[in-house]
Design a protein around this motif. Structure first.
Motif, mmCIF file in Angstrom:
data_model
loop_
_atom_site.group_PDB
_atom_site.id
_atom_site.type_symbol
_atom_site.label_atom_id
_atom_site.label_comp_id
_atom_site.label_asym_id
_atom_site.label_seq_id
_atom_site.Cartn_x
_atom_site.Cartn_y
_atom_site.Cartn_z
ATOM 1 N N VAL A 1 -1.745 4.512 6.973
ATOM 2 C CA VAL A 1 -2.652 4.421 7.375
ATOM 3 C C VAL A 1 -2.933 4.001 8.979
ATOM 4 O O VAL A 1 -2.803 4.071 9.470
ATOM 5 C CB VAL A 1 -2.937 3.090 5.925
ATOM 6 C CG1 VAL A 1 -3.931 2.427 6.722
ATOM 7 C CG2 VAL A 1 -3.386 4.055 4.977
ATOM 8 N N GLU B 1 -3.367 5.999 10.794
ATOM 9 C CA GLU B 1 -4.046 6.781 11.112
ATOM 10 C C GLU B 1 -5.266 5.034 11.851
ATOM 11 O O GLU B 1 -6.167 5.601 12.848
ATOM 12 C CB GLU B 1 -5.560 6.747 9.705
ATOM 13 C CG GLU B 1 -5.276 8.245 9.410
ATOM 14 C CD GLU B 1 -5.581 8.286 7.851
ATOM 15 O OE1 GLU B 1 -6.227 7.858 7.890
ATOM 16 O OE2 GLU B 1 -5.486 9.724 7.362
ATOM 17 N N TYR C 1 -7.277 -3.431 1.946
ATOM 18 C CA TYR C 1 -6.980 -2.052 1.725
ATOM 19 C C TYR C 1 -6.122 -1.875 0.594
ATOM 20 O O TYR C 1 -6.449 -1.401 -0.650
ATOM 21 C CB TYR C 1 -5.696 -1.386 2.466
ATOM 22 C CG TYR C 1 -6.557 -0.737 3.499
ATOM 23 C CD1 TYR C 1 -6.521 1.017 3.595
ATOM 24 C CD2 TYR C 1 -6.563 -0.740 5.005
ATOM 25 C CE1 TYR C 1 -7.212 1.664 4.808
ATOM 26 C CE2 TYR C 1 -7.498 -0.073 6.201
ATOM 27 C CZ TYR C 1 -7.340 1.475 5.597
ATOM 28 O OH TYR C 1 -7.867 1.956 6.752
ATOM 29 N N TYR D 1 0.103 -0.996 -0.107
ATOM 30 C CA TYR D 1 -0.191 -0.187 -0.157
ATOM 31 C C TYR D 1 0.906 1.427 0.064
ATOM 32 O O TYR D 1 2.044 1.369 0.675
ATOM 33 C CB TYR D 1 -1.096 -0.349 1.705
ATOM 34 C CG TYR D 1 -2.188 0.780 0.978
ATOM 35 C CD1 TYR D 1 -3.764 0.244 0.234
ATOM 36 C CD2 TYR D 1 -2.144 2.172 1.707
ATOM 37 C CE1 TYR D 1 -4.337 1.188 0.306
ATOM 38 C CE2 TYR D 1 -3.524 3.392 1.412
ATOM 39 C CZ TYR D 1 -4.129 2.610 0.595
ATOM 40 O OH TYR D 1 -5.254 2.905 0.852
ATOM 41 N N ARG E 1 -4.453 5.435 16.322
ATOM 42 C CA ARG E 1 -5.551 6.354 16.491
ATOM 43 C C ARG E 1 -7.232 6.310 16.592
ATOM 44 O O ARG E 1 -7.735 5.689 17.512
ATOM 45 C CB ARG E 1 -5.913 8.283 15.215
ATOM 46 C CG ARG E 1 -6.444 8.556 15.982
ATOM 47 C CD ARG E 1 -5.989 10.314 15.323
ATOM 48 N NE ARG E 1 -6.509 10.069 14.105
ATOM 49 C CZ ARG E 1 -5.896 10.364 12.846
ATOM 50 N NH1 ARG E 1 -4.871 10.838 13.055
ATOM 51 N NH2 ARG E 1 -6.697 10.391 11.800
ATOM 52 N N GLU E 2 -7.690 5.325 15.497
ATOM 53 C CA GLU E 2 -8.840 4.885 15.421
ATOM 54 C C GLU E 2 -8.830 4.075 16.112
ATOM 55 O O GLU E 2 -10.369 3.777 16.980
ATOM 56 C CB GLU E 2 -9.237 4.424 14.537
ATOM 57 C CG GLU E 2 -9.543 5.394 13.054
ATOM 58 C CD GLU E 2 -10.229 6.528 13.158
ATOM 59 O OE1 GLU E 2 -11.107 5.689 13.803
ATOM 60 O OE2 GLU E 2 -9.936 7.931 12.844
#
Lengths: 115, 188
Positions: B29, B32, B63, B23, B35-36
């Motif tokens: 990613v 992120e 993804y 990716y 964090r998520e």
């Protein structure tokens, strides 16, 4: 229906559903998952939603902003862009066109055949 | 966050990262997702948060499935080239030990030879046991010939020239395409 086919069906419409949910109210990823689960997609996992959110953002259909949170890290809130709103309108029209074809066919198939 | 939760989160993210190395923005990613995951864990606990993200391999596949085209796997290429380098080093050491044993069996001495374009000097005396070599363009050529193809194969370098394919990518306009095919009688 086999679970795999069901999953593929969901993946096909998920971008449209995400755009629709975000049009109603901007959300962060996990909240969006919970909203869709509450709407009936109980088997939907966060792992299915995030790759699609990433794709929609890369395509310019949604934008994001970081909002500080009192519990835990800042949340990344998403909302549709102008392009995303247009994409949603196109996809919605196409979905209605498709269901207008599919539903009568399924209704016919569901009725017993007269010999 | 407890240490156990932190370790579980990082284990999940590292597994994802390995499988998502194709990716293009995998580092972004991963950041992120961290964090998520942390945000979700604050609401449901880390176990439920990780469970909702599913298998990291599957997540990475999802993804990658959303990319327009496949990308090379540079990390895999580096691993393959590293494995090749390790094999070459192992064989060279085995050869050097074998030659030194042969020298010893013949009463000791020195042996000067050329192996794959590389001048090598083996010494086995009562004072010294050694194997020395001199780097040349030929030896560099052999080194590259052994590692570059492995790097290219491992990284699937031909993906650099892959053309975008939208057929398997879910998009908001999939329904549109499907409806049009119904009306026109198209088929794949």
């Amino acid at each position: 229906m086999p679970e795999n086919n069901e999953s593929q069906l969901l993946k096909g419409v998920l971008p449209m559903l995400l755009l629709a949910a975000l049009s109603e109210e901007e959300s962060y990823g996990y909240e969006l998952v919970v909203r869709l689960q509450d709407a009936g997609l109980t088997d939907l996992g966060a792992g299915t939603v995030y790759p699609v959110l990433s794709r929609l953002e890369r395509d310019g259909d949604i934008s994001s902003r970081l909002v500080p949170s009192r519990s835990g890290p800042a949340r990344k809130y998403y909302r549709p862009t102008g392009s995303g709103t247009q994409t949603l309108a196109t996809a919605t029209a196409a979905w209605h066109a498709l269901t207008a074809i599919v539903e009568p066919l399924l209704a016919t198939a569901a009725q017993p055949q007269e010999m | 966050m407890t240490l156990t939760d932190l370790l579980r989160r990082e284990l999940f993210l590292n597994s994802f990262s390995w499988h998502a190395q194709d990716y293009p923005q995998s580092v972004t990613v991963k950041r992120e997702l961290r964090r998520e995951l942390t945000a979700a864990a604050a609401e449901t606990g880390m176990s439920a948060a990780i469970a909702s993200f599913g298998n990291p391999h599957r997540l990475a596949s999802d993804y990658l499935a959303n990319l327009e085209r496949p990308y090379p796997r540079w990390s895999s290429g580096a691993w393959w080239a590293g494995a090749g380098l390790y094999t070459i080093t192992f064989l060279a050491l085995s050869y050097a030990l074998g030659v030194n044993d042969a020298l010893q069996a013949n009463g000791g001495g020195t042996l000067s030879t050329v192996v794959f374009g590389t001048p090598v000097l083996f010494t086995h005396t009562t004072d010294q046991i050694s194997a020395g070599f001199q780097l040349t363009w030929a030896s560099l050529g052999w080194f590259l010939a052994a590692t570059v193809p492995l790097f290219a194969l491992g990284s699937r370098v031909w993906r650099l020239w892959a053309r975008p394919s939208a057929s398997a990518r879910p998009s908001a306009s999939n329904a549109s395409v499907s409806a049009k095919r119904h009306r026109t009688g198209w088929s794949d």
